[in-house]
Design a protein around this motif. Structure first.
Motif, PDB file in Angstrom:
ATOM      1  N   GLU A 290       1.168   4.121  -2.941  1.00  0.00           N
ATOM      2  CA  GLU A 290       0.940   5.542  -2.664  1.00  0.00           C
ATOM      3  C   GLU A 290       2.131   6.381  -3.138  1.00  0.00           C
ATOM      4  O   GLU A 290       1.952   7.445  -3.738  1.00  0.00           O
ATOM      5  CB  GLU A 290       0.705   5.765  -1.173  1.00  0.00           C
ATOM      6  CG  GLU A 290      -0.627   5.238  -0.693  1.00  0.00           C
ATOM      7  CD  GLU A 290      -0.767   5.256   0.827  1.00  0.00           C
ATOM      8  OE1 GLU A 290       0.204   5.630   1.521  1.00  0.00           O
ATOM      9  OE2 GLU A 290      -1.843   4.892   1.311  1.00  0.00           O
ATOM     10  N   LEU A 291       3.327   5.904  -2.905  1.00  0.00           N
ATOM     11  CA  LEU A 291       4.518   6.625  -3.363  1.00  0.00           C
ATOM     12  C   LEU A 291       4.572   6.688  -4.877  1.00  0.00           C
ATOM     13  O   LEU A 291       4.949   7.700  -5.456  1.00  0.00           O
ATOM     14  CB  LEU A 291       5.788   5.971  -2.812  1.00  0.00           C
ATOM     15  CG  LEU A 291       6.051   6.167  -1.328  1.00  0.00           C
ATOM     16  CD1 LEU A 291       7.247   5.315  -0.885  1.00  0.00           C
ATOM     17  CD2 LEU A 291       6.316   7.629  -1.019  1.00  0.00           C
TER      18      LEU A 291
ATOM     19  N   LYS B  25       0.836  -1.205   0.000  1.00  0.00           N
ATOM     20  CA  LYS B  25       0.000   0.000   0.000  1.00  0.00           C
ATOM     21  C   LYS B  25       0.870   1.254   0.000  1.00  0.00           C
ATOM     22  O   LYS B  25       0.620   2.187  -0.768  1.00  0.00           O
ATOM     23  CB  LYS B  25      -0.919  -0.018   1.223  1.00  0.00           C
ATOM     24  CG  LYS B  25      -1.837   1.174   1.323  1.00  0.00           C
ATOM     25  CD  LYS B  25      -2.703   1.081   2.577  1.00  0.00           C
ATOM     26  CE  LYS B  25      -3.509   2.342   2.769  1.00  0.00           C
ATOM     27  NZ  LYS B  25      -4.253   2.324   4.026  1.00  0.00           N
ATOM     28  N   LYS B  26       1.904   1.288   0.847  1.00  0.00           N
ATOM     29  CA  LYS B  26       2.792   2.452   0.910  1.00  0.00           C
ATOM     30  C   LYS B  26       3.537   2.656  -0.404  1.00  0.00           C
ATOM     31  O   LYS B  26       3.687   3.783  -0.870  1.00  0.00           O
ATOM     32  CB  LYS B  26       3.794   2.304   2.057  1.00  0.00           C
ATOM     33  CG  LYS B  26       3.180   2.522   3.420  1.00  0.00           C
ATOM     34  CD  LYS B  26       4.202   2.373   4.526  1.00  0.00           C
ATOM     35  CE  LYS B  26       3.568   2.539   5.880  1.00  0.00           C
ATOM     36  NZ  LYS B  26       4.537   2.352   6.969  1.00  0.00           N
TER      37      LYS B  26
ATOM     38  N   GLN C 105       2.061   6.737  -6.891  1.00  0.00           N
ATOM     39  CA  GLN C 105       1.030   7.663  -7.360  1.00  0.00           C
ATOM     40  C   GLN C 105       1.454   9.118  -7.216  1.00  0.00           C
ATOM     41  O   GLN C 105       1.039   9.971  -7.992  1.00  0.00           O
ATOM     42  CB  GLN C 105      -0.279   7.443  -6.588  1.00  0.00           C
ATOM     43  CG  GLN C 105      -0.924   6.107  -6.853  1.00  0.00           C
ATOM     44  CD  GLN C 105      -1.390   5.966  -8.287  1.00  0.00           C
ATOM     45  OE1 GLN C 105      -1.873   6.912  -8.882  1.00  0.00           O
ATOM     46  NE2 GLN C 105      -1.210   4.785  -8.858  1.00  0.00           N
ATOM     47  N   THR C 106       2.283   9.421  -6.229  1.00  0.00           N
ATOM     48  CA  THR C 106       2.680  10.807  -5.989  1.00  0.00           C
ATOM     49  C   THR C 106       3.881  11.219  -6.825  1.00  0.00           C
ATOM     50  O   THR C 106       4.131  12.402  -7.001  1.00  0.00           O
ATOM     51  CB  THR C 106       3.012  11.046  -4.503  1.00  0.00           C
ATOM     52  OG1 THR C 106       4.100  10.196  -4.124  1.00  0.00           O
ATOM     53  CG2 THR C 106       1.808  10.776  -3.635  1.00  0.00           C
TER      54      THR C 106
END
Length: 104
Positions: free
Chosen positions: A87-88, A83-84, A90-91
Motif C-alpha cells: 500500500e505504501l 500488505k502495508k 502504491q501511494t
C-alpha cells in the motif's frame, strides 16, 4: 527474602519476573528477569538485551523470544506487513523514492 516491587505495564496490567513483554519503542521482546525501583521509577531487566527498561514503556505480550533472542512472527503478521508495504509503495511516487541530491 526481598519483596519484588509491584509494577504495571503501559496498559496498567501487572507485570512480574517471568512476564513476557514488548518494549513499545522498538518491538523488542523478552522475559523480565529482575525488577527494581529507584528515584526515577520502576525498571525491568529483559533477558534478551540484558538492559533495564522503565516498566511504563513495556507491554505484556504472548509472543516469546526464541533461543536466538528474536521473536517468531506469525504468518498473519507477515501477510499484514507485506500488505502495508504494498500500500505504501502504491501511494509513493518515483521522485519520492529516488531523491536527487549532491553536487557535481
Amino acid at each position: 527474602m526481598a519483596e519484588e516491587p509491584s509494577a504495571v505495564d503501559v496498559d496498567g496490567a501487572p507485570i512480574a519476573i517471568g512476564s513476557n513483554v514488548r518494549y513499545i519503542k522498538t518491538d523488542t521482546i523478552g522475559e523480565i528477569t529482575d525488577i527494581k525501583t529507584d528515584d526515577e521509577g520502576t525498571w525491568a531487566l529483559l533477558d534478551t538485551t540484558q538492559l533495564y527498561y522503565r516498566v511504563d514503556t513495556l507491554q505484556i505480550t504472548e509472543k516469546k523470544a526464541n533461543a536466538g533472542k528474536e521473536y517468531t512472527i506469525s504468518e498473519e503478521d507477515i501477510k499484514e506487513r507485506i500488505k502495508k508495504q504494498a500500500e505504501l509503495a502504491q501511494t509513493g511516487t518515483l521522485e519520492e523514492v529516488f531523491q536527487a541530491t549532491g553536487g557535481g
